[in-house]
Design a protein around this motif. Sequence first.
Motif, PDB file in Angstrom:
ATOM      1  N   ALA A 470     -25.385 -39.647 -12.774  1.00  0.00           N
ATOM      2  CA  ALA A 470     -24.215 -39.197 -12.023  1.00  0.00           C
ATOM      3  C   ALA A 470     -24.582 -38.042 -11.097  1.00  0.00           C
ATOM      4  N   PHE A 471     -23.857 -37.926 -10.022  1.00  0.00           N
ATOM      5  CA  PHE A 471     -23.941 -36.847  -9.037  1.00  0.00           C
ATOM      6  C   PHE A 471     -25.221 -36.875  -8.208  1.00  0.00           C
ATOM      7  N   VAL A 472     -26.331 -37.313  -8.754  1.00  0.00           N
ATOM      8  CA  VAL A 472     -27.606 -37.263  -8.030  1.00  0.00           C
ATOM      9  C   VAL A 472     -28.206 -38.650  -7.820  1.00  0.00           C
ATOM     10  N   GLY A 473     -27.503 -39.682  -8.217  1.00  0.00           N
ATOM     11  CA  GLY A 473     -28.008 -41.031  -8.008  1.00  0.00           C
ATOM     12  C   GLY A 473     -27.926 -41.446  -6.545  1.00  0.00           C
ATOM     13  N   ALA A 474     -28.502 -42.616  -6.259  1.00  0.00           N
ATOM     14  CA  ALA A 474     -28.524 -43.095  -4.868  1.00  0.00           C
ATOM     15  C   ALA A 474     -27.117 -43.355  -4.345  1.00  0.00           C
ATOM     16  N   TRP A 475     -26.305 -44.007  -5.147  1.00  0.00           N
ATOM     17  CA  TRP A 475     -24.937 -44.294  -4.695  1.00  0.00           C
ATOM     18  C   TRP A 475     -24.149 -43.011  -4.481  1.00  0.00           C
ATOM     19  N   ALA A 476     -24.298 -42.046  -5.403  1.00  0.00           N
ATOM     20  CA  ALA A 476     -23.595 -40.773  -5.256  1.00  0.00           C
ATOM     21  C   ALA A 476     -24.073 -40.024  -4.014  1.00  0.00           C
ATOM     22  N   GLY A 477     -25.370 -40.110  -3.718  1.00  0.00           N
ATOM     23  CA  GLY A 477     -25.868 -39.445  -2.509  1.00  0.00           C
ATOM     24  C   GLY A 477     -25.264 -40.028  -1.238  1.00  0.00           C
ATOM     25  N   VAL A 478     -25.141 -41.344  -1.195  1.00  0.00           N
ATOM     26  CA  VAL A 478     -24.503 -41.964  -0.026  1.00  0.00           C
ATOM     27  C   VAL A 478     -23.023 -41.587   0.040  1.00  0.00           C
ATOM     28  N   LEU A 479     -22.403 -41.444  -1.133  1.00  0.00           N
ATOM     29  CA  LEU A 479     -20.995 -41.023  -1.154  1.00  0.00           C
ATOM     30  C   LEU A 479     -20.833 -39.628  -0.553  1.00  0.00           C
ATOM     31  N   TRP A 480     -21.713 -38.675  -0.940  1.00  0.00           N
ATOM     32  CA  TRP A 480     -21.608 -37.323  -0.349  1.00  0.00           C
ATOM     33  C   TRP A 480     -21.859 -37.375   1.155  1.00  0.00           C
ATOM     34  N   LEU A 481     -22.781 -38.240   1.574  1.00  0.00           N
ATOM     35  CA  LEU A 481     -23.026 -38.387   3.016  1.00  0.00           C
ATOM     36  C   LEU A 481     -21.792 -38.935   3.725  1.00  0.00           C
TER      37      LEU A 481
END
Length: 629
Positions: A470-481
Motif C-alpha cells: 500500500a501507498f508505495v506500490g505501482a498502482w498507488a504511485g500512478v494514483l498520486w500522479l
Amino acid sequence: MSVDERLDRLEQRMVVLETLVREFAGGRAGGQAALQAKLEPVAQAAAPPPRPVPVEPAPSPPPVPPIPPVRPLRPPVRQPAYEQWIGQRGLLAVGVFALILAAGYLLKLSFDRGWISPAMRCAGGVLAGIGIGALGWRLHERYRTYGAALIGCGAAIIYLSVWAAARLYGFMPPTTGIAGLALVALALAMVAYAIDVEALGLTAVVGAFVAPVLLGRSQSNADLLLLYQGSMGAALGWVAARRQWRYTMAAIAVSVFGLGWAATSESRRPMGALAYAVLAGAGGVWVGLRERWWETRFLAFWGGWSLLATLADRLDPRWPVFAAGALLALPVWRHGLRHRGRWSLGEGLYFFATPILLGWAVQSLAPPLFKEQQWLAALVVAAPYLAVGFATPRPAFAFIGAAALAVATVQRWSGLEATVVLLGLTMLWAALDHRLGRSDGRWYATGTLALALTHLYDADASARDYHEPAFVGAWAGVLWLAIAVTAGLAARLWKREPLNDASRLVQRGLWLVAGAMLLFGVTEEIRRYFRLQSATRTTASLASGLSVSAWWLVVSAVLVTVGLRRNLRAARIAGLCVAGLAVLKVLVFDLAALDALYRVGSVFILGLVSLLLAYLYHRQARPSSPDPT
C-alpha cells in the motif's frame, strides 16, 4: 372638323380642367389673376387654331354623334387551384401518356397485322418522336410546362422505338441498342440543360441507367457495364451539378451505386472497378457537401466506401486501398478546411467517420506489420490531423488527432504505462493552450484525463496484484500522479480564458475530482495496509475502520481551516461535507461494528475534531466579506 380633331380638343380641355381643380384643392396664394395668367398658355394651347375667313358662308357642320360610354374591363376570372392544376398539368399528363401508349399500340398492331416492316415501324416512331419534340421546343418559350412535356413525350417515343428495334425485332445488336438509348438520354439531358427543366433531366437519368437493364444479356460484361455507368454518371452528373438539380443528382447516385454494386463484385479488372468507386464516391461527396444535399452525400459517402471494402480483398498488392481511401477523404477534408460556420449533423458524421475508415484503409500499406502492431494505424491517422489542427487554429482536426493519439496509446500499452502516457498527453494539450494562445487544448486535456482515470480505476485496478504494498506500490504511485495532474489542471494549467460558465464548472469539477481521488484513494490504501499487516481479518477491519474515520476527520479539518483562512467558501463546504460523512460513518458503522477500545477511539477523535471545527468557526466569526470563489 373631323371626329379625331374634336377628341383632341376635348382631351386638351380636360387637361385644363384637371389643372384648375388641383390648384384650387391645393389652396395656393396669389389670387385668381395669377392663376389665370399661369393657365393662359395652357388654354391657348387647347384653343382651336384660327380659321381663315371664308368668302362665302361655310355650311354648318353636321352634328357630332354622342360618344358612347366606355365599359370598364372585366377582371379575369380566377379559377380554383385544383381546377387550374387539373386543366394545366393533369390533362397534359394524360395527353402525353396517351400519345406514348398510342405509339406502343401502333407498333404492336403493325407487328401483328404485318402492315409495315419492322425497320419502317421503328424509323416512323423515331420521326414521330422528333416531330413531337420539335413542336415542344417551339412552344416551350410561351408555354414552358406544356412544351417540356411534349419534348419528354417525343424522347419517350424515340426511346421506345430504339428499344423495339433492339429487343422486339432483333435487327439491332444489344450493344448498339444500349448506345442508341444512351444517345437519346444524353440528347434529352442537353435539351433539359438548355431550357433548365429538371423533370426532363430526371427522365434522361432514368432512361440512361435503365437501358442496360432493358437490353442487357444474362451473361453481360461487368467491366463494360461499369464503363457505361461511369460515363453516364459523369455526363449527367455534370449537367445536374451545373443546374443544381437536387433530385436528379440523388437519382444519379442511386443508379451509380445501386446498379454498380453487382458489376463491381463481378468485375475482372479490380483496378478499373476501384477507379469507378473512387471517382463516383469522391465526386458525389464533393457535390453533396458543396450544395448541402444530404441525400447525395449520404449515398456517395457510404456507397464509395462500401465498394472499396468489396474490392479490398481482390486487390494484389493492397496498397491502392489506402490511396483510394485518401481520395475518398479529400472532399471531406476540403470541406473541413474551408468551412468556418457551424456544421450540421450529417457534415459532422462524415468528418468524424472518415478517420475511422482511414484507420482501416491504412492497414493495406503493410498488412503483416499493422496486424502485429495495431496501434500504428491510429498513429498514422493522428499525424496529419494533428499537423493540420495545430498548424492553424482548426479545432475539429486537432480533436480527431488527439483522440486518435489516445487510441494509439491505449493499443500500444495495456497496463499502468498507458495511464502514465495519457496523463502526459493531458499535460501536453493543456500546456499548448498557453504556448500557442489557443483555448481548445483544455478540452482535449479534459477528455484525455477522463480516459486516463477510467483506465486507472477499471483496467489497472482489476489487474493490481493482491500482495502489492500500500501507498508505495505501482498502482498507488500512478494514483498520486493522477491526483497531482488533476490538481495542477484545476490550479493553473487548465486555461480559464475565455471565462464562461462551462470553464468555471470544469475547473470546480477538477478540484472535486482531485479531492475525491485523494480522500477515497488514501482510504483504500489504509485498508490495504492493515489487511497486509494484520494477522487476522478481524484485526485488520477494526484498525482500518478507526484509521479511515480519523483520516476523514483530518481531511475535514484541513479543508475547513484552509477555507476560513483564505475565505474560500467551496473549501469550507467540502470540509463540512467530509465531516458529515465521517459523522455518519462513526454513528452508523463504527459504533455497531468496532470493538470497545476502537469504538472509544473513534468517538474520541470525532469529538476532538468537531470541537476544533467549532472553535475555528467561532474564532473567524465576523462580518462576511466578498467571496472570491
